[in-house]
Design a protein around this motif. Structure first.
Motif, mmCIF file in Angstrom:
data_model
loop_
_atom_site.group_PDB
_atom_site.id
_atom_site.type_symbol
_atom_site.label_atom_id
_atom_site.label_comp_id
_atom_site.label_asym_id
_atom_site.label_seq_id
_atom_site.Cartn_x
_atom_site.Cartn_y
_atom_site.Cartn_z
ATOM 1 N N THR A 109 -33.901 -29.671 55.713
ATOM 2 C CA THR A 109 -34.267 -31.085 55.599
ATOM 3 C C THR A 109 -33.279 -31.811 54.700
ATOM 4 O OG1 THR A 109 -36.620 -30.588 55.911
ATOM 5 C CG2 THR A 109 -36.073 -32.687 54.857
ATOM 6 N N TRP A 110 -32.972 -31.210 53.570
ATOM 7 C CA TRP A 110 -32.051 -31.880 52.645
ATOM 8 C C TRP A 110 -30.634 -31.940 53.214
ATOM 9 C CZ3 TRP A 110 -33.865 -35.034 49.413
ATOM 10 C CH2 TRP A 110 -33.014 -35.647 48.486
ATOM 11 N N ALA A 111 -30.223 -30.911 53.921
ATOM 12 C CA ALA A 111 -28.907 -30.937 54.562
ATOM 13 C C ALA A 111 -28.819 -32.076 55.573
ATOM 14 C CB ALA A 111 -28.627 -29.596 55.237
ATOM 15 N N LEU A 112 -29.884 -32.260 56.344
ATOM 16 C CA LEU A 112 -29.895 -33.348 57.323
ATOM 17 C C LEU A 112 -29.878 -34.704 56.631
ATOM 18 C CD1 LEU A 112 -32.432 -32.001 59.980
ATOM 19 C CD2 LEU A 112 -29.972 -32.346 60.273
ATOM 20 N N ILE A 113 -30.611 -34.826 55.536
ATOM 21 C CA ILE A 113 -30.629 -36.095 54.804
ATOM 22 C C ILE A 113 -29.224 -36.438 54.319
ATOM 23 C CG2 ILE A 113 -31.400 -37.186 52.657
ATOM 24 C CD1 ILE A 113 -34.103 -35.749 53.065
ATOM 25 N N MET A 114 -28.561 -35.487 53.704
ATOM 26 C CA MET A 114 -27.227 -35.755 53.183
ATOM 27 C C MET A 114 -26.225 -36.011 54.309
ATOM 28 S SD MET A 114 -26.854 -33.287 49.858
ATOM 29 C CE MET A 114 -25.454 -34.278 49.307
ATOM 30 N N ALA A 115 -26.297 -35.198 55.353
ATOM 31 C CA ALA A 115 -25.365 -35.368 56.466
ATOM 32 C C ALA A 115 -25.545 -36.714 57.146
ATOM 33 C CB ALA A 115 -25.551 -34.234 57.472
ATOM 34 N N ALA A 116 -26.806 -37.101 57.380
ATOM 35 C CA ALA A 116 -27.059 -38.356 58.084
ATOM 36 C C ALA A 116 -26.727 -39.563 57.220
ATOM 37 C CB ALA A 116 -28.510 -38.418 58.530
ATOM 38 N N LEU A 152 -27.486 -41.303 47.823
ATOM 39 C CA LEU A 152 -28.930 -41.169 47.669
ATOM 40 C C LEU A 152 -29.432 -41.680 46.316
ATOM 41 C CD1 LEU A 152 -29.328 -37.583 49.178
ATOM 42 C CD2 LEU A 152 -29.770 -39.766 50.310
ATOM 43 N N ARG A 153 -28.641 -41.559 45.305
ATOM 44 C CA ARG A 153 -29.061 -41.919 43.961
ATOM 45 C C ARG A 153 -29.530 -43.377 43.911
ATOM 46 N NH1 ARG A 153 -28.480 -39.895 38.873
ATOM 47 N NH2 ARG A 153 -28.432 -41.400 37.160
ATOM 48 N N GLY A 154 -30.710 -43.582 43.335
ATOM 49 C CA GLY A 154 -31.248 -44.926 43.186
ATOM 50 C C GLY A 154 -32.020 -45.429 44.387
ATOM 51 N N ARG A 155 -32.018 -44.667 45.471
ATOM 52 C CA ARG A 155 -32.766 -45.084 46.655
ATOM 53 C C ARG A 155 -34.115 -44.379 46.710
ATOM 54 N NH1 ARG A 155 -27.446 -46.155 48.217
ATOM 55 N NH2 ARG A 155 -27.347 -48.250 49.108
ATOM 56 N N THR A 156 -34.960 -44.821 47.640
ATOM 57 C CA THR A 156 -36.342 -44.327 47.704
ATOM 58 C C THR A 156 -36.495 -43.270 48.782
ATOM 59 O OG1 THR A 156 -37.245 -46.417 46.893
ATOM 60 C CG2 THR A 156 -38.746 -44.987 48.098
ATOM 61 N N LEU A 157 -37.006 -42.114 48.381
ATOM 62 C CA LEU A 157 -37.317 -41.033 49.302
ATOM 63 C C LEU A 157 -38.817 -41.010 49.538
ATOM 64 C CD1 LEU A 157 -36.757 -38.364 50.860
ATOM 65 C CD2 LEU A 157 -36.995 -37.166 48.650
ATOM 66 N N ARG A 174 -35.828 -35.819 43.433
ATOM 67 C CA ARG A 174 -35.812 -36.097 41.987
ATOM 68 C C ARG A 174 -34.489 -35.639 41.379
ATOM 69 N NH1 ARG A 174 -40.690 -33.493 38.970
ATOM 70 N NH2 ARG A 174 -41.709 -35.550 39.182
ATOM 71 N N ALA A 175 -34.007 -34.463 41.764
ATOM 72 C CA ALA A 175 -32.755 -33.943 41.219
ATOM 73 C C ALA A 175 -31.569 -34.833 41.570
ATOM 74 C CB ALA A 175 -32.517 -32.521 41.726
ATOM 75 N N PHE A 176 -31.641 -35.527 42.704
ATOM 76 C CA PHE A 176 -30.562 -36.413 43.128
ATOM 77 C C PHE A 176 -30.740 -37.836 42.622
ATOM 78 C CE2 PHE A 176 -29.194 -32.981 45.661
ATOM 79 C CZ PHE A 176 -27.925 -33.261 46.119
ATOM 80 N N GLY A 177 -31.702 -38.053 41.754
ATOM 81 C CA GLY A 177 -31.870 -39.365 41.146
ATOM 82 C C GLY A 177 -32.536 -40.390 42.043
ATOM 83 N N MET A 178 -33.360 -39.933 42.982
ATOM 84 C CA MET A 178 -34.053 -40.839 43.879
ATOM 85 C C MET A 178 -35.452 -41.164 43.338
ATOM 86 S SD MET A 178 -33.096 -39.320 47.658
ATOM 87 C CE MET A 178 -33.389 -40.884 48.486
#
Length: 348
Positions: A109-116, A152-157, A174-178
């Motif tokens: 899931t996280w790989a897809l989030i970052m890739a997309a 991703l940082r500062g955006r809403t997950l 949380r670790a990515f600052g979202m």
């Protein structure tokens, strides 16, 4: 006893370390998928035990009626609605449940989030055709500079479903600052709040406020089709919807229609209503949809975990000490072991 392992697309199972557990027994592995009851009945006619890889093959009442020899279904992972457990019990077919691990699907899931979000699949595809720093993604329905991607940082997950996988993904956010926003059943919302995450006031706010919205719900009668086109239409034109849970959570055709209209602007999906999907599937034709072939649990460590537990259940059943049976009533009506001449399956 003849053992059949279905739907091993990559011919990986026989190469696993845990496969040695079945060395004393005749087993056959099929690497392709068949859907029809008739085809499955032919494939499984000599099987005493069937090992299922997740939900790739459905075990229905109609199929069971054609398999008088079958005695045990060993499920990798949790037993789900793809198995008619009641019919299995009535036919004396025991169903053994396996174990699972949330790490692999959460990491995918996280790989897809970052890739997309960084448009990596689009950049890679265009680079292979000679286009430097070109992601495409310039349709009129898309916001200006949508093709550049975003951090991703500062955006809403947004997380809908705060179970084992949802919790891990929330922690990654949380670790990515979202800003992490959770929605789900009352118990899930209480747990999310206790873990220090913000709880959405309602489902509408979850869809409206999320820059990335990830689905982590079990498929039940209640959750089937719970994501409607009207929900998707409220998302930001820059937002990303991620579904590594179940395709049926989204009402049919709603995601394709929403992506074509630009809300959300992007999707990343690992699950489809019918699998394997065909080459011309509508989502595969959309440049703003990243698709993977249901690989959330498909990696080496997970395979060893899933199949080791399933093979333990198989061996224990053969030895007369069945384990993790979800329908123990089937053990009271099962037929005795029978000898039947047939072509011998190839060893695992």
């Amino acid at each position: 006893m003849n053992i059949v392992i279905l739907d091993d697309y990559q011919d990986a199972v026989r190469k696993l370390a845990c496969a040695r557990k079945l060395d004393p027994y005749p087993a056959k592995v099929y690497t392709n998928n068949v859907k029809g009851v008739g085809q499955l009945a032919v494939r499984l006619r000599d099987a005493d035990i069937v090992v299922l890889i997740r939900e790739r093959t459905a075990i229905t009442r109609a199929l069971l009626e054609k398999l008088p020899r079958l005695k045990l279904i060993a499920q990798t992972g949790a037993v789900g609605p793809h198995i008619d457990v009641q019919a299995c019990t009535e036919h004396g077919v025991a169903v053994a449940e396996g174990v699972g691990d949330p790490v692999a699907p959460a990491e995918l899931t996280w790989a897809l989030i970052m890739a997309a979000m960084r448009r990596i699949p689009q950049y890679v595809a265009n680079l292979k055709h000679g286009a430097w720093q070109q992601s495409g993604l310039k349709a009129a329905s898309m916001p200006p500079n949508f093709g550049l991607g975003m951090v991703l940082r500062g955006r809403t997950l947004g997380i809908w479903g705060y179970g084992r996988i949802g919790r891990l993904v929330a922690g990654y956010g949380r670790a990515f600052g979202m800003r992490v926003l959770v929605w789900g059943r009352e118990a899930s919302r209480v747990q999310a709040a206790a873990d220090g995450f913000e709880v959405a006031p309602d489902k509408a706010a979850l869809f409206r406020d999320s820059d990335v919205l990830s689905l982590h719900l079990r498929l039940t009668d209640e959750t089937r089709g719970c994501v409607r086109f009207d929900d998707l239409a409220t998302m930001k034109p820059t937002a990303l919807l991620v579904n590594t849970a179940r395709a049926e959570l989204i009402e049919p055709d709603a995601l394709v229609a929403a992506l074509n209209r630009g809300r959300p602007g992007m999707a990343a999906v690992d699950v489809f209503e019918s699998e394997p999907i065909l080459q011309g599937h509508a989502l595969l034709r959309l440049e703003n949809c990243v698709c993977t072939p249901h690989i959330g649990f498909v990696e080496l460590d997970s395979y060893e975990t899933y199949f080791s537990a399933a093979f333990d259940n198989v061996v224990n059943y053969i030895k007369g000490t069945p384990t993790h049976i979800v329908n123990p009533g089937a053990l009271q009506v099962r037929r005795p072991l029978q000898s039947r001449s047939s072509s011998r399956p190839t060893p695992l």
